[in-house]
Write a protein that holds these residues in place. Sequence first.
Motif, PDB file in Angstrom:
ATOM      1  N   VAL A 154     -58.195 -12.035  75.256  1.00  0.00           N
ATOM      2  CA  VAL A 154     -56.872 -11.641  75.740  1.00  0.00           C
ATOM      3  C   VAL A 154     -56.091 -12.920  76.010  1.00  0.00           C
ATOM      4  N   GLN A 155     -55.034 -13.128  75.223  1.00  0.00           N
ATOM      5  CA  GLN A 155     -54.279 -14.369  75.272  1.00  0.00           C
ATOM      6  C   GLN A 155     -52.897 -14.155  75.874  1.00  0.00           C
ATOM      7  N   PHE A 156     -52.393 -15.212  76.533  1.00  0.00           N
ATOM      8  CA  PHE A 156     -51.033 -15.230  77.061  1.00  0.00           C
ATOM      9  C   PHE A 156     -50.297 -16.410  76.445  1.00  0.00           C
ATOM     10  N   SER A 157     -48.987 -16.290  76.414  1.00  0.00           N
ATOM     11  CA  SER A 157     -48.196 -17.339  75.791  1.00  0.00           C
ATOM     12  C   SER A 157     -48.172 -18.615  76.625  1.00  0.00           C
ATOM     13  N   SER A 158     -48.376 -18.487  77.948  1.00  0.00           N
ATOM     14  CA  SER A 158     -48.348 -19.652  78.822  1.00  0.00           C
ATOM     15  C   SER A 158     -49.005 -19.298  80.143  1.00  0.00           C
ATOM     16  N   ALA A 159     -49.284 -20.344  80.927  1.00  0.00           N
ATOM     17  CA  ALA A 159     -49.841 -20.115  82.260  1.00  0.00           C
ATOM     18  C   ALA A 159     -48.839 -19.394  83.148  1.00  0.00           C
TER      19      ALA A 159
END
Length: 537
Positions: A154-159
């Motif tokens: 599960v990835q996010f574009s940024s912190a």
Amino acid sequence: MTAPAHPVATPPHIETQPVTTPRRRWWMKALNAVPNLVVFSLLGGVMSVGHQTGWKLPKMSELMGTATVVADDWCSEHLVPDSKCIECRTDLLPKAKPTGFCREHGVAECVICHPELAQVKGQAQLPKYDTIQAISLISRPENNSRNTMHASRVQFSSAEAVTKAGINVDVVQERAMLDAITANGELLFDPTRVGRLSSRVPGTVVAVFKTVGDLAAAGEILALVDASQVGQAKSQLLQAIVQLQLRKNTVERLRTVANSGAVPQKSIIEADAALQEAEVGLISTRQALENLGFEIPEGIEARNPQALADELRFLGISTSVIASLPPGTKTANLIPIRASYDGVLVSSNVIAGEVADTTRTLFTVSDPSRMWLILNVRQEDAKYIRQGLPVQFQADNGDQTVTGQVSWISPAVDEQTRTLQVRVAFANKDGALRDKTFGTGRIILREEPNAIVVPREAVQSTPDAAFVFVRDKNYFDENSPKFFHVRQVRLGARDGESVELLAGVLPGEVIASQGSNVLLAQLLRSNLGAGCGCHEH
């Protein structure tokens, strides 16, 4: 039918004129329309410029922190820029070689068997206890070996996007936990140390010396009852003693003169028979008094009848008690009601002057230093119970917590509640435990001081598996993708805030706690689709 309406006549002295409304001036109407014309003109200008330049309204993802992403660089399946999507472009960050499903621990990609999978920098720390033995202790939820959700990330574009999604993290820790079977129960006085006392014979209560709450020593007199049956038994004993003494003297005299031949042998035989009869009578009358709880002193058959009568009058009653009796009650009919053992009077249902009989309980004496806890264990949990297991009991009011051990397990299931009774004996030297106290007991099956635990909210589940989301160990490295690994876990002991993970994570790993449901939602969303196809551009 209603009468036809007649026109109302106008009084002759009033002239009627038509009503006219003042007309609004045309320039006021034109002035009010100016703002609307300006707004529509601006909107028309924006639409014209947008049509010529290709400008569009920003997407929600751009408003949430990814405004720099161009329109064609977006993975709609994983909600990250296509150029950074590690799920669609596996060459950006290849996945580790699959290790398969671990049958021993019941999870896929087992970090206990393959610690190189642990998301920690440095050497991974393995569990300090036998997790396989803990797993097999009781029936636990199992993961479906065919479930493949763990293969996703599960990835996010940024912190910043992680923070805006409301996701907090926590570190996998070690602390004491225990596996226990919980059951409702009730504290009771030890039934073997509860005495319900009544009079052995019908009579009238003469005096009461103890009341509810008083301490009583074993053998202490609680009350005196005047019963005619007692007086009769004493009188019969005295008569039997006198009869025995007389017949013994007769036999002795006859045997003295028997050698001279003055007494027939028949008389001696009859005297011996009478003596034996007197001995039997003494035994019978003595037993009658002993059955009433009196202790008969030894050698009474040789005592003086008058002195013996005085002794039998207040048999078993001390002089101090006799002195406290009211006038007219000092009779030979008195029988004492005694405490059977050391304890406390928990009930007293008698006052002086009342009639007592053998069916009425006058006093209840209990020994509060010994208590029983009766737990009602569910039938399906009965197979895990054995004698000697430690038990913790907490009263419903929360101010009492005691420990003991299982001392007895019922061989039969209650036919109404379908539960199994389990008994636990407690020492209650300080008297803090109370009879008929309800509460919850925990039969401890396993205590683990170094259990691997996470917050309960960190664990998410589907119908066939349980998961946690482990943050990548390179999360804070520059230009590193911001994503979480999906781990199958095996659930162990639980308490109010934490849950033990017997497999799936290792101490020191960072997992999503609050907001982990957001990760699960994104994971399910990604797995429902067949892929966005953005990597084909």
